[in-house]
Design an enzyme around this catalytic site. Structure first.
Site, PDB file in Angstrom:
ATOM      1  CB  THR A 151     -15.707  63.990  11.242  1.00  0.00           C
ATOM      2  OG1 THR A 151     -16.293  63.736   9.962  1.00  0.00           O
ATOM      3  CG2 THR A 151     -15.029  65.351  11.237  1.00  0.00           C
ATOM      4  CB  ALA A 196     -10.946  53.875  28.256  1.00  0.00           C
ATOM      5  CB  THR A 197     -16.084  52.326  26.621  1.00  0.00           C
ATOM      6  OG1 THR A 197     -16.218  52.666  28.004  1.00  0.00           O
ATOM      7  CG2 THR A 197     -17.078  51.231  26.269  1.00  0.00           C
ATOM      8  CB  CYS A 207     -20.421  51.742  38.169  1.00  0.00           C
ATOM      9  SG  CYS A 207     -18.761  51.236  38.513  1.00  0.00           S
ATOM     10  CD  GLN A 245      -9.544  55.131  36.995  1.00  0.00           C
ATOM     11  OE1 GLN A 245      -9.042  56.092  37.580  1.00  0.00           O
ATOM     12  NE2 GLN A 245     -10.856  55.011  36.849  1.00  0.00           N
ATOM     13  CB  ALA A 299      -9.343  63.012  27.751  1.00  0.00           C
ATOM     14  CG  HIS A 300     -13.787  60.947  31.380  1.00  0.00           C
ATOM     15  ND1 HIS A 300     -14.457  60.613  32.535  1.00  0.00           N
ATOM     16  CD2 HIS A 300     -13.828  59.856  30.600  1.00  0.00           C
ATOM     17  CE1 HIS A 300     -14.885  59.360  32.429  1.00  0.00           C
ATOM     18  NE2 HIS A 300     -14.523  58.883  31.265  1.00  0.00           N
ATOM     19  CG  ASN A 334     -12.414  50.615  37.383  1.00  0.00           C
ATOM     20  OD1 ASN A 334     -11.784  49.625  36.997  1.00  0.00           O
ATOM     21  ND2 ASN A 334     -13.712  50.581  37.600  1.00  0.00           N
TER      22      ASN A 334
HETATM   23  C1  LIG Z   1     -13.384  54.939  33.090  1.00  0.00           C
HETATM   24  C2  LIG Z   1     -12.780  53.650  32.648  1.00  0.00           C
HETATM   25  C3  LIG Z   1     -13.110  53.079  31.419  1.00  0.00           C
HETATM   26  C4  LIG Z   1     -14.104  53.687  30.489  1.00  0.00           C
HETATM   27  O1  LIG Z   1     -13.583  54.825  29.908  1.00  0.00           O
HETATM   28  P1  LIG Z   1     -14.508  55.842  29.079  1.00  0.00           P
HETATM   29  O2  LIG Z   1     -13.536  56.774  28.469  1.00  0.00           O
HETATM   30  O3  LIG Z   1     -15.405  56.480  30.091  1.00  0.00           O
HETATM   31  O4  LIG Z   1     -15.250  55.039  28.076  1.00  0.00           O
HETATM   32  C5  LIG Z   1     -12.482  51.900  31.078  1.00  0.00           C
HETATM   33  N1  LIG Z   1     -11.597  51.310  31.887  1.00  0.00           N
HETATM   34  C6  LIG Z   1     -11.262  51.829  33.083  1.00  0.00           C
HETATM   35  C7  LIG Z   1     -10.256  51.151  33.931  1.00  0.00           C
HETATM   36  C8  LIG Z   1     -11.851  53.015  33.505  1.00  0.00           C
HETATM   37  O5  LIG Z   1     -11.519  53.516  34.691  1.00  0.00           O
END
Ligand SMILES: *Cc1c(COP(=O)(O)O)cnc(C)c1O
Length: 407
Positions: free
Chosen positions: A242, A73-74, A328, A181, A202-203, A153
């Site tokens: 890739t 997401a970053t 964080c 989230q 995904a995580h 988050n």
């Molecule tokens: C965890 C998070 C991110 C970052 O996501 P990554 O996949 O770890 O780069 C961005 N925005 C929110 C709201 C998040 O909770």
């Protein structure tokens, strides 16, 4: 320290579901092909990526060709915000976002401001939600993008996406949402909610780290994005590099599992959260941060009077893995920008706990955590000679007890 503490930090990351791992396995060694290759090894990988793309698109009611895989997401936030800024700057240089966004939105905006863009940071109300009228008023002739997250988050609050989408659409401004989230946890629909760009990862949903996606609307309007990574031209030239089939397959499996259990899992998490909150709110001087109803079911965020934030974490670290309201990054001791945006003073912003309950937590674990958190708070308060406000008021009118309270 033989046993690890109970994991209650699911907004930082979630444990990966074993079923996700199983789905990923064949794509490391056996089906190792590069999806770009034009032979059977490539086709095998390409077909898995295609299937994954469809699953992820379906989960947000998008089309597969609108999904661009990223490292998380970053990267998706950076691509959305910088990519739109670069593609639309001739139409305007004004961007609107919110003070409580993740740093992966705030920092790209700040970077753009250093290049001559203008950024409006909408405040939030004391419950963490934005004021829609304030959003309408902030939109100008030269506004090109509004970025408002789906679920926070830290405090888990859910912004009113459909209403925001409708306002943006009405003013013909693009709407981006960071749904890191939210994916497969709450219903998301890019058509109904009129969302133009959506960041995913995904995580946070029991998938692997290092994989995410940006949804980019292709029709009415077709959103233009300037690539931020140039190279082999993968992902329609928007994101070269890739593709990583094991991660992509794992991401899709995680989303598929999440979508399948969304309703029952929400109920389960609400029940666990209720169990925790009903125990902790029986203590005096505990403040809930953020709206309780417009909220991710697994989130609880509390500010606690009469304790030091760092001491509280230290006291709990053997029992439960969670995070506090300080930023964080481990090096920083600044209070959370989200909690201060709610109007919490520095002390209360500091003395806070973020509890992120997830799929694999049990009732027994929550009972243990509730017990331990309450006991630790009480012990620290005793050491600090802290008394609840009502008691302190009593002391003022009753000098005798005020003296004994001093000891
Ligand atoms: C965890 C998070 C991110 C970052 O996501 P990554 O996949 O770890 O780069 C961005 N925005 C929110 C709201 C998040 O909770």
């Amino acid at each position: 320290m033989s046993q690890k503490p109970i994991y209650l930090d699911c907004h930082a990351t979630t444990p990966m579901d074993e079923r996700v791992f199983e789905a990923m396995k064949p794509y490391f060694c056996d089906r190792f092909g590069n999806p770009s290759s034009v032979h059977v090894y490539g086709w095998e990988a390409e077909s898995a990526v295609k299937q994954a793309r469809t699953i992820i698109a379906d989960a947000i009611n998008a089309n597969p060709e609108e999904i661009i895989f990223t490292s998380g997401a970053t990267e998706a936030n950076n691509l959305a915000i910088k990519g739109v800024a670069e593609a639309y700057f001739s139409q305007g240089k004004h961007i609107i976002t919110v003070t409580t966004e993740h740093r992966a939105v705030l920092d790209p905006c700040q970077y753009l401001a250093s290049l001559g863009f203008e950024v409006t940071y909408l405040p939030v109300q004391s419950d963490g939600l934005i004021d829609l009228q304030q959003l309408s008023l902030a939109i100008r002739e030269d506004t090109i993008l509004v970025s408002v997250m789906a679920a926070n988050n830290e405090i888990g609050v859910l912004q009113p996406l459909a209403e925001i989408g409708s306002i943006c659409h009405e003013h013909q401004v693009l709407f981006h949402t960071d749904a890191a989230q939210a994916i497969a946890k709450i219903p998301l629909d890019v058509a109904k909610m009129q969302i133009d760009l959506m960041s995913l990862t995904a995580h946070k949903v029991y998938g692997p780290k290092g994989i995410g996606a940006l949804y980019i609307r292709r029709r009415s309007p077709k959103v233009k994005i300037a690539a931020q990574l140039q190279g082999g031209g993968q992902e329609k030239g928007i994101r070269s590099g890739t593709l990583y089939p094991p991660q992509i397959v794992g991401f899709a499996k995680a989303v598929e599992l999440g979508m399948g259990v969304m309703e029952t899992e929400s109920k389960y998490l609400l029940q666990l959260r209720g169990q925790l909150w009903s125990k902790l709110k029986s203590l005096p001087g505990i403040h809930l941060n953020g709206n309780l109803n417009q909220r991710l079911p697994g989130n609880l965020n509390l500010s606690i009077e009469g304790v030091d934030g760092a001491a509280l974490l230290l006291g709990l670290q053997q029992t439960v893995a969670l995070s506090s309201g300080s930023a964080c990054s481990a090096a920083s001791t600044a209070p959370s920008h989200v909690l201060t945006a709610l109007g919490r003073n520095k002390k209360l912003a500091h003395a806070s706990l973020r509890l992120g309950i997830g799929r694999f937590n049990t009732t027994e674990e929550i009972a243990t955590v509730a017990q331990e958190v309450a006991a630790t708070i009480e012990a620290l308060r005793q050491a600090n000679h802290w008394q609840p406000k009502e008691k302190r008021n009593e002391e003022i009118s009753n000098p005798a007890s005020a003296v004994s309270g001093k000891r």
